[in-house]
Structures are given as structure tokens and as C-alpha cells.
Design a protein around this motif. Structure first.
Motif, short mmCIF file in Angstrom:
data_model
loop_
_atom_site.label_atom_id
_atom_site.label_comp_id
_atom_site.label_asym_id
_atom_site.label_seq_id
_atom_site.Cartn_x
_atom_site.Cartn_y
_atom_site.Cartn_z
N LEU A 1 45.99 20.48 18.72
CA LEU A 1 46.36 20.31 20.16
C LEU A 1 46.87 21.79 20.78
CD1 LEU A 1 48.56 17.23 19.85
CD2 LEU A 1 46.28 17.18 20.81
N THR A 2 46.75 21.73 21.97
CA THR A 2 46.94 23.16 22.68
C THR A 2 48.51 23.71 22.31
OG1 THR A 2 45.55 22.63 24.46
CG2 THR A 2 47.12 24.14 25.17
N GLY A 3 49.30 22.54 22.19
CA GLY A 3 50.77 22.89 21.81
C GLY A 3 50.71 23.61 20.57
N ASP A 4 49.74 23.43 19.35
CA ASP A 4 49.95 24.14 18.46
C ASP A 4 48.93 25.30 18.20
OD1 ASP A 4 51.63 22.32 17.12
OD2 ASP A 4 50.17 20.85 16.68
N MET A 5 47.72 25.16 18.99
CA MET A 5 46.82 26.24 18.83
C MET A 5 46.02 26.66 20.37
SD MET A 5 43.17 26.57 17.66
CE MET A 5 42.83 26.35 19.45
N ARG A 6 45.87 27.71 20.80
CA ARG A 6 45.22 28.18 21.92
C ARG A 6 44.06 29.20 21.71
NH1 ARG A 6 47.04 32.05 25.04
NH2 ARG A 6 46.21 31.04 26.91
N TYR A 7 43.33 29.18 22.41
CA TYR A 7 42.11 30.12 22.23
C TYR A 7 42.73 31.42 23.12
CZ TYR A 7 38.96 27.19 20.04
OH TYR A 7 38.40 26.33 19.30
N GLU A 8 42.47 32.71 22.83
CA GLU A 8 42.76 33.81 23.53
C GLU A 8 42.05 34.08 25.08
OE1 GLU A 8 42.74 37.85 21.81
OE2 GLU A 8 44.20 37.21 20.32
#
Length: 202
Positions: free
Chosen positions: A110-117
Motif C-alpha cells: 500500500l502507499t502508506g508502506d511504499m511509494r515510488y520516487e
């Protein structure tokens, strides 16, 4: 050794694509074959490893040259993949149209755990690709776009927490060779019509 169910902080992953082969562009089925290197870079976190999915992949044809190296304070994973991908073709301006052949990436986190640069780790088109298609002129630059979208079909599974996922899209721009279609289709049709009109002239 074991993936965490939830991370203490958001991990930023940088992804990139280098296209080394481009084949079989099929406007009718909306597919094309790509041979490319997929890169993922991130700072090590306990219980985390990217689970990158190629969202518009129709079929995986081959995968090789996978590796994981340390570059400074980051882990870098690379894979060479050849697959059939789908892209949306807009043919309203045929044969003067321009298309973008995309590689769309997402992750199970999920976005709360991982996001792209916001910027790609690496992106490019190899020189061998530029002249590989007889009907298309391939651009030298590759575009990159990052966005966050709601996957609404999982709303009931998560209660009030709406599941948002990060997406990264790399695109190769191609332009159709108009002379190819003018000489192969339109010129012969024009000659046939012209010959039929000469009957009335005679």
C-alpha cells in the motif's frame, strides 16, 4: 527472510526501464512486444522487498540476467524481461498518428508502506531500437510518470481505510511513417481510381 505485514515508515522505491528491443506492434489487438531491463532501487528495510507487478503485461515471454547489487546505501535489483504488453492506441489520425507504448508498474504494498520516487532511477531507449520498426519512427527519449490511485474493489476488505497504491508508467513514443502507408495503400488506390476515370475521358 519474511515480509512484514506493516512497515514502521514509508519506503521509497525508485524504478526505471531501459528498452533494448521493440517488436510486433499490433494496432488491431492493442499489443506490442518489448525487450527491456527493469530496475528497482531502495534503501534496505527489515521485512521489505519490492513486489513489482507489470500491470499491462499480457504474457511473459522470457526473463533472464536477474541480479541484486548494493550501490552506496541502496539495493539495486535488475532483470531483463521480454513480454507482450498492451497499450491504448488512438487511431483517429491514421496514418499521421503518434502513439505511446507504455510499461505500467505497480506494487502489492500500500502507499502508506511504499511509494515510488517522482523521478525514474534510469530510463532510456537503446540505439538498436530506433530503427527496429519499419512502419514506425521510435523516439529516443522515454517518459516517466508516477501517480497514486484508489483500487476501489478492495474497499470492503479494508473497512474505512481506502486502499491506495502507487503506479509508475514508462513510455516510448512512436510516430508512424506516413510515406510507408502513402506508397503502400493510398498511391495504388489513387492510381486504380484514376484509371477507371480515364474510361469516361476516352
Amino acid at each position: 527472510e519474511k515480509l512484514a505485514e506493516e512497515l514502521a515508515e514509508t519506503v521509497t522505491v525508485s524504478v526505471g526501464v531501459v528498452m533494448v528491443g521493440l517488436y510486433n506492434v499490433n494496432e488491431k489487438s492493442g499489443t506490442w512486444d518489448g525487450d527491456y531491463y527493469l530496475y528497482e532501487a531502495w534503501k534496505p528495510h527489515e521485512g521489505f522487498v519490492p513486489e513489482t507487478e507489470i500491470m499491462n503485461e499480457v504474457a511473459r515471454l522470457h526473463e533472464a540476467n536477474a541480479g541484486l547489487v548494493k550501490q552506496g546505501d541502496r539495493c539495486v535489483r535488475y532483470r531483463r524481461i521480454r513480454s507482450t504488453l498492451s497499450s491504448r492506441f488512438n487511431l483517429r489520425l491514421f496514418p499521421f498518428d503518434r502513439q505511446t507504448l507504455t510499461v505500467q508498474l505497480s506494487d502489492n504494498w500500500l502507499t502508506g508502506d511504499m511509494r515510488y520516487e517522482e523521478k525514474a532511477f534510469i530510463r532510456g531507449v537503446d540505439d538498436a531500437v530506433l530503427g527496429s520498426l519499419s512502419q514506425w519512427d521510435v523516439g529516443q527519449d522515454m517518459s516517466y510518470r508516477r501517480e497514486t490511485r484508489l483500487f476501489k474493489w478492495e474497499e470492503g476488505m479494508w473497512g474505512d481505510d481506502r486502499p491506495y497504491y502507487d503506479y509508475a508508467t514508462c513510455g516510448v513514443r512512436v510516430r508512424r511513417h506516413t510515406t510507408f502507408h502513402l506508397t503502400k495503400f493510398f498511391l495504388p488506390l489513387f492510381i486504380i481510381v484514376l484509371v477507371s476515370i480515364t474510361v469516361f475521358w476516352v
